[in-house]
Design an enzyme around this catalytic site. Structure first.
Site, PDB file in Angstrom:
ATOM      1  N   ASP A 202       0.802  -1.215   0.000  1.00 40.38           N
ATOM      2  CA  ASP A 202       0.000   0.000   0.000  1.00 40.38           C
ATOM      3  C   ASP A 202       0.843   1.278   0.000  1.00 40.38           C
ATOM      4  O   ASP A 202       0.376   2.325   0.414  1.00 40.38           O
ATOM      5  CB  ASP A 202      -0.939  -0.004   1.221  1.00 40.38           C
ATOM      6  CG  ASP A 202      -2.045   1.029   1.107  1.00 40.38           C
ATOM      7  OD1 ASP A 202      -2.478   1.318  -0.023  1.00 40.38           O
ATOM      8  OD2 ASP A 202      -2.476   1.559   2.148  1.00 40.38           O
TER       9      ASP A 202
ATOM     10  N   CYS B  76     -21.486 -11.422  -4.381  1.00 38.19           N
ATOM     11  CA  CYS B  76     -22.337 -10.429  -3.722  1.00 38.19           C
ATOM     12  C   CYS B  76     -23.823 -10.639  -4.033  1.00 38.19           C
ATOM     13  O   CYS B  76     -24.683 -10.331  -3.202  1.00 38.19           O
ATOM     14  CB  CYS B  76     -21.935  -9.011  -4.147  1.00 38.19           C
ATOM     15  SG  CYS B  76     -20.382  -8.435  -3.417  1.00 38.19           S
TER      16      CYS B  76
ATOM     17  N   CYS C 131     -27.288  -8.634  -2.766  1.00 37.21           N
ATOM     18  CA  CYS C 131     -27.053  -7.989  -1.465  1.00 37.21           C
ATOM     19  C   CYS C 131     -26.527  -6.575  -1.649  1.00 37.21           C
ATOM     20  O   CYS C 131     -25.674  -6.319  -2.501  1.00 37.21           O
ATOM     21  CB  CYS C 131     -26.055  -8.805  -0.642  1.00 37.21           C
ATOM     22  SG  CYS C 131     -25.624  -8.072   0.945  1.00 37.21           S
TER      23      CYS C 131
ATOM     24  N   CYS D 115     -23.633  -3.452   2.399  1.00 37.27           N
ATOM     25  CA  CYS D 115     -22.521  -2.505   2.561  1.00 37.27           C
ATOM     26  C   CYS D 115     -22.903  -1.114   2.065  1.00 37.27           C
ATOM     27  O   CYS D 115     -22.542  -0.101   2.682  1.00 37.27           O
ATOM     28  CB  CYS D 115     -21.275  -3.007   1.841  1.00 37.27           C
ATOM     29  SG  CYS D 115     -21.455  -3.241   0.055  1.00 37.27           S
TER      30      CYS D 115
ATOM     31  N   CYS E   2     -13.380   4.411   9.069  1.00 37.10           N
ATOM     32  CA  CYS E   2     -14.760   3.936   9.230  1.00 37.10           C
ATOM     33  C   CYS E   2     -14.822   2.498   8.739  1.00 37.10           C
ATOM     34  O   CYS E   2     -14.267   2.175   7.688  1.00 37.10           O
ATOM     35  CB  CYS E   2     -15.718   4.813   8.427  1.00 37.10           C
ATOM     36  SG  CYS E   2     -17.443   4.273   8.474  1.00 37.10           S
TER      37      CYS E   2
ATOM     38  N   CYS F  81     -19.096  -0.177   6.193  1.00 34.24           N
ATOM     39  CA  CYS F  81     -19.388  -0.993   5.015  1.00 34.24           C
ATOM     40  C   CYS F  81     -18.734  -2.363   5.115  1.00 34.24           C
ATOM     41  O   CYS F  81     -19.292  -3.370   4.651  1.00 34.24           O
ATOM     42  CB  CYS F  81     -18.979  -0.269   3.723  1.00 34.24           C
ATOM     43  SG  CYS F  81     -17.209   0.003   3.509  1.00 34.24           S
TER      44      CYS F  81
END
Length: 383
Positions: free
Chosen positions: A145, A199, A202, A205, A252, A255
């Site tokens: 990263d 997914c 759905c 998130c 945060c 999600c």
């Protein structure tokens, strides 16, 4: 490490080297290791271009500046023949969203509650890469990263998981809680099969996002994302978004935590990634008292230290303003005299939320010495 020509390997040697690197990954505490080719798909490049052209990267200009290298790993390093993608589980011991029920506490993203994962992961990657280079005589480079590497698409391509509608990686074994790292090598290795998207219909998130940062499934507008706002964004946070931030003071997880695949997730096994007790639910009142030396000591070894005391206290003041806690009025009032204009501005905003109109107006009348435009603007907004 050394930069050299690609290494040719037979199918047998390729299989042996692949098995070796996966064994080394497991020995270094990685929960999953898969391999892919360095070429990205046209869809990945198109997605990146759409993200940049829409301005969804906000003030992260470096994303546009490194577009070509980010879009294609072989543009970052022309000799690379294989990309080894590794994941380390950092699953929390409880749903981080529960802390929203304690407004007097600050909510720190799960990944930042202990040592900086960049340091932990990179050290392990270097160990693996060194042993692999000695065994294979190939060249290697490690990334965590900190370079223009699109780790999530590469991880999906390698089969670690898939990019969910929240754009983060989702694993059937570890849910949304995987730290990613990569080793680029000139050796040709056996390639794993990409994971398919699970997914379905759905949208948990997307619906969980407090600031509606997803303009569509699989697309994120960083300018509305609380992680971006509290970590990457250096300037004024949109007044309309501040109340939606709640008590989230660094990042945060909403999600991520909302993903149903987390039912298969397990608790992080790496001690350095397990939450420090004092960072699980720190008192906002205490955090408001941090000066720069104390901030540096308290967050020594933590990724939070990288954003600096002023930006962090800015975040804490937003949480204070959202708390409804009368006990935080005096600590906020003291910060009206802080040396940082950013801190003073958010102290004004916090007090505008915590004080009755008459009290705030009286305080404003006694603050006519303020000259910083940002702080003056906050006094005017709070009228």
């Amino acid at each position: 490490m050394a930069h050299g020509a690609p290494i040719d390997t037979s199918a047998r040697i390729r299989s042996q080297l692949t098995a070796f690197v996966k064994q080394e990954a497991a020995a270094q505490g990685f929960d999953v290791c898969r391999i892919t080719l360095p070429q990205s798909s046209p869809q990945i490049e198109a997605g990146l271009d759409g993200f940049l052209s829409a301005g969804h990267h906000g003030t992260m200009e470096w994303m546009a500046e490194t577009r070509d290298r980010r879009a294609r790993p072989d543009a970052l390093w022309s000799d690379v023949r294989s990309v080894i993608m590794l994941g380390m589980n950092y699953g929390p011991d409880a749903d981080p969203r529960l802390l929203q029920n304690q407004p007097e506490k600050g909510a720190i993203s799960v990944y930042a509650r202990n040592r900086d994962y960049h340091d932990v992961i990179k050290g392990r990657l270097k160990e693996i890469a060194t042993r692999f280079a000695a065994r294979s005589e190939a060249d290697v480079k490690v990334f965590v990263d900190t370079a223009p590497v699109m780790e999530k698409p590469l991880a999906a391509q390698a089969g670690l998981g898939w990019q969910g509608k929240h754009t983060n990686l989702v694993s059937r074994e570890f849910g949304s809680w995987l730290f990613l790292g990569s080793i680029f090598t000139t050796a040709a290795l056996a390639v794993d099969i990409a994971e398919t998207d699970h997914c379905g219909s759905c949208r948990a998130c997307l619906d969980a996002c407090p600031t509606n940062a997803f303009p569509a499934p699989y697309k994120i507008d960083a300018r509305r994302c609380i992680s971006y706002l509290t970590i990457e964004h250096k300037g004024e946070i949109d007044p309309e978004l501040r109340p939606l931030i709640g008590n989230r003071i660094y990042g945060c997880d909403d999600c991520l935590a909302a993903c149903p695949w987390n039912k298969f997730a397990s608790l992080a096994q790496e001690a350095k990634l397990s939450a420090r007790e004092d960072l699980k639910e720190p008192d906002i009142e205490f955090l408001l008292t941090l000066d720069d030396p104390t901030f540096r000591r308290f967050f020594s070894g933590s990724p939070i230290k990288r954003i600096g005391r002023d930006r962090f206290v800015r975040n804490v003041l937003i949480a204070a303003g959202n708390s409804g806690q009368a006990a935080l009025i005096e600590p906020c009032r003291l910060l009206l005299e802080d040396g940082s204009p950013v801190v003073r501005a958010m102290a004004v905003w916090a007090l505008s939320q915590l004080l009755a109109g008459a009290e705030f107006n009286d305080l404003r009348a006694r603050a006519k010495h303020e000259t910083d435009p940002g702080v003056v603007r906050e006094w005017a907004r709070g009228a």
